[in-house]
Design a protein around this motif. Structure first.
Motif, PDB file in Angstrom:
ATOM      1  N   ASP A 152     -80.788 -39.755 -25.635  1.00 35.27           N
ATOM      2  CA  ASP A 152     -80.339 -38.629 -24.812  1.00 35.27           C
ATOM      3  C   ASP A 152     -79.955 -37.464 -25.720  1.00 35.27           C
ATOM      4  O   ASP A 152     -79.007 -37.569 -26.508  1.00 35.27           O
ATOM      5  N   SER A 153     -80.657 -36.354 -25.606  1.00 40.51           N
ATOM      6  CA  SER A 153     -80.410 -35.203 -26.475  1.00 40.51           C
ATOM      7  C   SER A 153     -79.039 -34.560 -26.233  1.00 40.51           C
ATOM      8  O   SER A 153     -78.577 -33.767 -27.059  1.00 40.51           O
ATOM      9  N   MET A 154     -78.390 -34.914 -25.125  1.00 36.86           N
ATOM     10  CA  MET A 154     -77.077 -34.349 -24.824  1.00 36.86           C
ATOM     11  C   MET A 154     -75.935 -35.213 -25.351  1.00 36.86           C
ATOM     12  O   MET A 154     -74.766 -34.830 -25.246  1.00 36.86           O
ATOM     13  N   ASP A 155     -76.256 -36.371 -25.905  1.00 41.32           N
ATOM     14  CA  ASP A 155     -75.214 -37.166 -26.553  1.00 41.32           C
ATOM     15  C   ASP A 155     -74.710 -36.416 -27.783  1.00 41.32           C
ATOM     16  O   ASP A 155     -75.488 -35.798 -28.509  1.00 41.32           O
ATOM     17  N   PRO A 156     -73.393 -36.456 -28.038  1.00 41.20           N
ATOM     18  CA  PRO A 156     -72.824 -35.612 -29.087  1.00 41.20           C
ATOM     19  C   PRO A 156     -73.089 -36.109 -30.507  1.00 41.20           C
ATOM     20  O   PRO A 156     -73.476 -37.260 -30.721  1.00 41.20           O
ATOM     21  N   PHE A 157     -72.853 -35.226 -31.442  1.00 43.61           N
ATOM     22  CA  PHE A 157     -72.898 -35.519 -32.874  1.00 43.61           C
ATOM     23  C   PHE A 157     -71.883 -36.617 -33.188  1.00 43.61           C
ATOM     24  O   PHE A 157     -70.756 -36.596 -32.701  1.00 43.61           O
ATOM     25  N   THR A 158     -72.293 -37.611 -33.992  1.00 48.07           N
ATOM     26  CA  THR A 158     -71.395 -38.690 -34.391  1.00 48.07           C
ATOM     27  C   THR A 158     -71.439 -38.860 -35.906  1.00 48.07           C
ATOM     28  O   THR A 158     -72.224 -38.193 -36.598  1.00 48.07           O
ATOM     29  N   ILE A 210     -84.634 -34.334 -32.377  1.00 52.52           N
ATOM     30  CA  ILE A 210     -83.582 -33.614 -31.665  1.00 52.52           C
ATOM     31  C   ILE A 210     -82.832 -32.779 -32.697  1.00 52.52           C
ATOM     32  O   ILE A 210     -82.000 -33.298 -33.443  1.00 52.52           O
ATOM     33  N   PRO A 211     -83.133 -31.476 -32.792  1.00 49.38           N
ATOM     34  CA  PRO A 211     -82.628 -30.660 -33.907  1.00 49.38           C
ATOM     35  C   PRO A 211     -81.149 -30.298 -33.830  1.00 49.38           C
ATOM     36  O   PRO A 211     -80.543 -29.998 -34.856  1.00 49.38           O
ATOM     37  N   GLY A 240     -69.669 -25.994 -28.630  1.00 47.92           N
ATOM     38  CA  GLY A 240     -70.776 -25.596 -29.479  1.00 47.92           C
ATOM     39  C   GLY A 240     -71.748 -26.725 -29.747  1.00 47.92           C
ATOM     40  O   GLY A 240     -71.773 -27.746 -29.048  1.00 47.92           O
ATOM     41  N   SER A 241     -72.538 -26.542 -30.781  1.00 53.43           N
ATOM     42  CA  SER A 241     -73.507 -27.556 -31.159  1.00 53.43           C
ATOM     43  C   SER A 241     -73.565 -27.648 -32.684  1.00 53.43           C
ATOM     44  O   SER A 241     -73.115 -26.753 -33.401  1.00 53.43           O
ATOM     45  N   ARG A 242     -74.147 -28.743 -33.161  1.00 56.12           N
ATOM     46  CA  ARG A 242     -74.294 -28.955 -34.596  1.00 56.12           C
ATOM     47  C   ARG A 242     -75.753 -29.261 -34.917  1.00 56.12           C
ATOM     48  O   ARG A 242     -76.439 -29.981 -34.170  1.00 56.12           O
ATOM     49  N   ARG A 243     -76.200 -28.709 -36.012  1.00 54.99           N
ATOM     50  CA  ARG A 243     -77.564 -28.942 -36.467  1.00 54.99           C
ATOM     51  C   ARG A 243     -77.689 -30.364 -36.998  1.00 54.99           C
ATOM     52  O   ARG A 243     -76.807 -30.853 -37.704  1.00 54.99           O
ATOM     53  N   ILE A 244     -78.781 -31.025 -36.672  1.00 57.26           N
ATOM     54  CA  ILE A 244     -79.031 -32.392 -37.125  1.00 57.26           C
ATOM     55  C   ILE A 244     -79.939 -32.347 -38.345  1.00 57.26           C
ATOM     56  O   ILE A 244     -81.039 -31.781 -38.297  1.00 57.26           O
ATOM     57  N   GLU A 245     -79.491 -32.949 -39.424  1.00 54.77           N
ATOM     58  CA  GLU A 245     -80.235 -32.940 -40.678  1.00 54.77           C
ATOM     59  C   GLU A 245     -80.765 -34.315 -41.052  1.00 54.77           C
ATOM     60  O   GLU A 245     -81.379 -34.474 -42.119  1.00 54.77           O
ATOM     61  N   VAL A 246     -80.540 -35.309 -40.212  1.00 52.82           N
ATOM     62  CA  VAL A 246     -80.990 -36.668 -40.535  1.00 52.82           C
ATOM     63  C   VAL A 246     -82.133 -37.068 -39.613  1.00 52.82           C
ATOM     64  O   VAL A 246     -82.424 -36.407 -38.618  1.00 52.82           O
ATOM     65  N   ASP A 247     -82.777 -38.176 -39.957  1.00 52.52           N
ATOM     66  CA  ASP A 247     -83.949 -38.618 -39.205  1.00 52.52           C
ATOM     67  C   ASP A 247     -83.567 -39.316 -37.905  1.00 52.52           C
ATOM     68  O   ASP A 247     -82.602 -40.073 -37.846  1.00 52.52           O
TER      69      ASP A 247
END
Length: 374
Positions: free
Chosen positions: A170-176, A216-217, A225-232
């Motif tokens: 789910d692309s709306m799940d938050p950064f962990t 999911i970038p 807000g949102s956070r950029r995803i840098e991992v695979d």
């Protein structure tokens, strides 16, 4: 007979894995004839209230909101770390310095350099260690390894492994914490299991060619807000084993509908074996020597003749579960502490897995095959 000596456990963390570790200790103490009687001594968590509630739920005698208290308690023999990944190094090194044995959930550390420091510190101190790769404790995996080693599959030619789940689909799940650039990503989180299984079955991997993809970038940051995803989100690698076999692994946490696809396939000149973690009490075996008209994979069901299945159930086909694998893992660690066996999967092996993960990541960036450091 005199009472067994006690081995007293201090647990850091009370989330899902903390609970799984407690099940492991409690079951191992009853399912196996261990050299120690295991005692749940003290639990530490983010604050005293959380720790007290978890200690009551899990059966610990004491609670604390400061994990460092466990290190200074002379009655605690083992520090069990189920805290977030980024805290593993600090906690483990402190526990080692205090002369405690350490049980740490995987990954051992976010970076291979950290894992090396931890492994070397434990070896210098002479303490015993265990990293939580309990899928390796499955009797069906042991059977597969035995069959391969005995030559039942002939010359091993190829291997395919996958660990796929959908908990990040789910692309709306938050950064962990799993999205932290230091040690995060699907490859490190669940691909580590696929790599550990591959080497358990076929021995060392000598070269890798990686490919890591982020689908999911960005993700919500838990606020506005949102956070950029840098991992695979998906990590893959082609593999070359020391034995001459070739293969591949995939780690995918966007695999919609998959809850626990920890699978492997091994193909040899005389036969093949298939396994899926979603039915992990079964192994499927194909023999080229079968009579004409009788070819096909046959199912082998877990049973008491596949130790230590019989410690949990006296009849075949009744199945063991995830927490039973934790109990098997705990039993091996306790026997290693007593000096009866080598460490089943200590910090040195945890370092090995992190080295594989990082080499695949580096290969993906470089776009070429890389040798895996020894």
């Amino acid at each position: 007979m005199p009472d067994k000596p006690r081995l007293r456990i201090g647990l850091i963390g009370s989330g899902f894995m903390g609970r799984a570790h407690v099940f492991g200790f409690s079951t191992a103490d009853r399912a196996f004839d261990l050299p120690y009687r295991l005692e749940l001594s003290k639990l530490a968590d983010v604050d005293l209230e959380t720790a007290r509630q978890a200690a009551e739920d899990f059966g610990f005698s004491e609670a604390t909101g400061d994990w460092r208290e466990l290190l200074h308690d002379p009655d605690i023999d083992v520090i069990d770390i189920t805290a977030p990944n980024a805290l593993h190094k600090e906690m483990a090194l402190a526990a080692i310095a205090a002369g405690k044995h350490v049980y740490c959930e995987k990954p051992l550390a976010p970076m291979a350099a950290d894992a090396r420091e931890m492994a070397e510190a434990a070896e210098a101190a002479g303490v015993r260690t265990q990293v939580g790769f309990n899928y390796l404790c499955n009797p069906m995996l042991s059977l597969a390894r035995e069959m391969i080693a005995a030559g039942e599959l002939g010359e091993i030619r190829s291997y395919r492994g996958v660990h796929a789940e959908d908990y990040m689909a789910d692309s709306m799940d938050p950064f962990t914490f799993r999205h932290d650039p230091a040690g995060g990503g699907a490859l490190g989180d669940i691909g580590s299991h696929a790599l550990a299984t591959a080497e358990c079955l076929l021995g060392p991997i000598e070269r890798v060619m990686g490919d890591c993809v982020t689908h999911i970038p960005t993700r919500p940051d838990g606020g506005n807000g949102s956070r950029r995803i840098e991992v695979d989100d998906i990590g893959r690698a082609f593999l070359r084993f020391d034995s001459g076999a070739s293969g591949s692994i995939e780690a995918n946490w966007l695999a919609t509908g998959r809850k626990m696809q920890h699978d492997f396939e091994v193909y040899g000149s005389k036969g093949a074996i298939l396994y899926t973690g979603e039915r992990f009490n079964e192994l499927h075996f194909y023999e080229t020597a079968s009579r004409t008209g009788r070819h096909g994979f046959r199912r082998i069901e877990a049973a008491p003749e596949h130790p230590p299945y019989g410690q949990f159930c006296v009849a075949p086909g009744h199945q063991i579960g995830f927490n039973d694998l934790k109990a098997i893992e705990v039993a091996g660690f306790v026997r290693a502490i007593a000096g009866h066996i080598p460490e089943p999967f200590g910090f040195r092996k945890g370092l090995r897995i992190q080295t594989l993960v990082e080499t695949i990541q580096q290969s993906a960036i470089a776009g070429k095959w890389l040798d895996v450091p020894r």
